[in-house]
Design a protein around this motif. Structure first.
Motif, PDB file in Angstrom:
ATOM      1  N   ASN A 154       0.832  -1.207   0.000  1.00  0.00           N
ATOM      2  CA  ASN A 154       0.000   0.000   0.000  1.00  0.00           C
ATOM      3  C   ASN A 154       0.859   1.246   0.000  1.00  0.00           C
ATOM      4  OD1 ASN A 154      -2.583  -1.021  -0.189  1.00  0.00           O
ATOM      5  ND2 ASN A 154      -2.894  -1.158   2.022  1.00  0.00           N
ATOM      6  N   SER A 155       1.924   1.232   0.784  1.00  0.00           N
ATOM      7  CA  SER A 155       2.838   2.375   0.833  1.00  0.00           C
ATOM      8  C   SER A 155       3.495   2.602  -0.526  1.00  0.00           C
ATOM      9  CB  SER A 155       3.896   2.145   1.907  1.00  0.00           C
ATOM     10  OG  SER A 155       4.831   3.196   1.949  1.00  0.00           O
TER      11      SER A 155
ATOM     12  N   GLU B 169       2.266   2.003  -3.325  1.00  0.00           N
ATOM     13  CA  GLU B 169       1.250   2.562  -4.220  1.00  0.00           C
ATOM     14  C   GLU B 169       0.881   4.000  -3.867  1.00  0.00           C
ATOM     15  OE1 GLU B 169      -1.008  -1.730  -5.087  1.00  0.00           O
ATOM     16  OE2 GLU B 169      -2.101  -0.065  -4.166  1.00  0.00           O
TER      17      GLU B 169
ATOM     18  N   LYS C 189      -0.398   4.905  -0.910  1.00  0.00           N
ATOM     19  CA  LYS C 189      -1.525   4.915   0.018  1.00  0.00           C
ATOM     20  C   LYS C 189      -1.022   4.868   1.458  1.00  0.00           C
ATOM     21  CE  LYS C 189      -4.183   2.171  -3.326  1.00  0.00           C
ATOM     22  NZ  LYS C 189      -4.784   0.836  -3.578  1.00  0.00           N
ATOM     23  N   LYS C 190      -1.962   5.051   2.399  1.00  0.00           N
ATOM     24  CA  LYS C 190      -1.626   4.896   3.808  1.00  0.00           C
ATOM     25  C   LYS C 190      -1.191   3.458   4.055  1.00  0.00           C
ATOM     26  CE  LYS C 190      -4.095   7.117   6.807  1.00  0.00           C
ATOM     27  NZ  LYS C 190      -5.174   7.548   7.753  1.00  0.00           N
TER      28      LYS C 190
END
Length: 421
Positions: free
Chosen positions: A179-180, A182, A184-185
């Protein structure tokens, strides 16, 4: 000792391409590209070597690679987890600093074996020197035609880039890391689906640790049998142990898996000041603590430590001598996991705060007798009820400290002071 990950340390500048190639670096990659080695052959070699993930879980690497076969079509990714967040763990940053090319070669081979054409090395934001070394090594590899399009004129393409994290412990969890990456959080994802099916940008992805990937070229160079026999059955090869705490010579020690703890302690110079050993956390702060009488009779490998009531984890060995206040030690650990919880899951978000506040109260002479049972109860209510393993990381230390050192906590409550002074 046989160096698997630290092969270039005899050079003044071991991180250079010249130093790595002088000890046989990239020869395995060249052979694979020239002979077009079948992907299954590479994966089977890792299975036979019993290479288990060096990032904490100890999952068999060859099995993990086989989940994402080269036959499936479309974009696929291999990602190196170089976040190294677990307290007490200092091994991966040294591989990045002193032997980055071995990691790069391992990643290229991983990409080839799983049919990936892109990869990322996700490096912890505080690792300024390791990041610089890896980035320089990557540029050297690209200039030499070892990374990029048509590697070594083999027709195989593999693009590899670095990415920098922001120092979040939770991004050591593979789906939070993705996620990071990408943008994102860094929240862990629900599993299933697993990254091998739906990973980075929704595509099949395999995430491996630095030490795991850096072990691949040597295994393929010297053979699975050689690597397996360095360790013991189901625990192949060497392992880098980060020995910290109350020892005379803290540091990273690459030794065979299955080494008795007594011998590892001797390598680290023994307990400081001639003090008596009290306890050891054998695999980073999230693993259950073991008292001296258990750890001194235990071998340092995945299966032996599991049998003893703990886990090898990242092999960050935290040594505590007789002067250690176990209440204070657990307070430090519980504070870390309270602050590093991402807050996504209620048991973790609320429970880690409860654990720290109760332990803090005991440490400061305000504990109550019922706190002991409440600590165990709250820890059990966190364990197994969160999306990722941070819940277990917060709960396991509490359970183990209470199991082995409950009397010391009770003394704090009764006498409102520390047992060890």
């Amino acid at each position: 000792m046989t160096n698997v990950c630290y092969r270039t340390l005899q050079f003044d500048e071991p991180w250079t391409l010249e130093a790595y190639e002088s000890v046989g670096g990239y020869q395995v990659l060249r052979r694979i590209m020239q002979e077009k080695t079948p992907c299954d052959q590479i994966i089977n070699e890792l299975k036979e070597a019993s290479l288990r993930g060096r990032g904490g879980a100890g999952f068999p690497t060859g099995v993990k690679w086989s989940f994402m076969t080269s036959a499936s079509q479309g974009a696929k990714y291999v990602v190196c987890n170089a976040d190294e967040s677990e307290p007490g763990t200092c091994k991966d940053r040294d591989i990045l600093r002193y032997n980055p090319h071995q990691l790069i070669e391992g990643m290229i081979i991983a990409g080839y074996a799983m049919g990936c054409t892109s990869g990322y090395i996700y490096i912890r934001g505080e690792f300024t020197e390791p990041f610089a070394r890896v980035e320089t090594a990557l540029q050297q590899a690209k200039a030499a035609g070892l990374v990029g399009s048509n590697i070594l004129e083999s027709g195989f393409d593999f693009q590899l880039e670095t990415a920098i994290g922001a120092g979040a412990y939770i991004c050591g969890e593979e789906t939070a890391l993705l996620n990071s990456l990408e943008g994102k959080k860094g929240f862990p994802r629900f599993k299933p689906p697993f990254p091998a099916n739906v990973g980075l940008y929704g595509r099949p992805t395999t995430v491996n640790n630095v030490e795991t990937l850096a072990s691949v070229p040597v295994i393929l160079e010297k053979g699975a049998k050689w690597f397996l026999e360095l360790g013991k059955p189901n625990n192949g090869g060497t392992k880098i142990f980060s020995v910290t705490g109350h020892v005379n010579k803290p540091g990273n020690y690459e030794v065979p898996l299955g080494i008795p703890f007594k011998e590892l302690l001797e390598l680290a110079g023994g307990v400081r000041n001639g003090n008596k050993l009290k306890a050891v956390i054998p695999g980073g702060s999230s693993m259950p603590v073991l008292p001296a009488e258990i750890i001194m009779e235990t071998d340092m490998d995945y299966d032996s430590l599991m049998k003893a009531g703990s886990m090898l984890g990242t092999a960050a060995v935290i040594v505590m001598d007789e002067t250690t206040c176990m209440v204070k030690a657990l307070e430090c650990i519980s504070k870390f996991y309270m602050e590093e919880s991402c807050g996504q899951c209620t048991p973790c978000r609320e429970g880690t705060g409860w654990l720290h506040r109760v332990i803090h109260r005991i440490e400061n002479g305000q504990g109550k007798p019922e706190d002991l049972d409440n600590l165990v109860r709250v820890a059990k209510n966190i364990e197994g009820r969160t999306i990722c393993a941070l819940g277990e990381a917060a709960a396991w230390p509490v359970g183990a400290f209470m199991k082995h050192f409950r009397d010391e906590f009770a003394y704090h409550i009764q006498h409102k002071k520390c047992l060890v002074g």
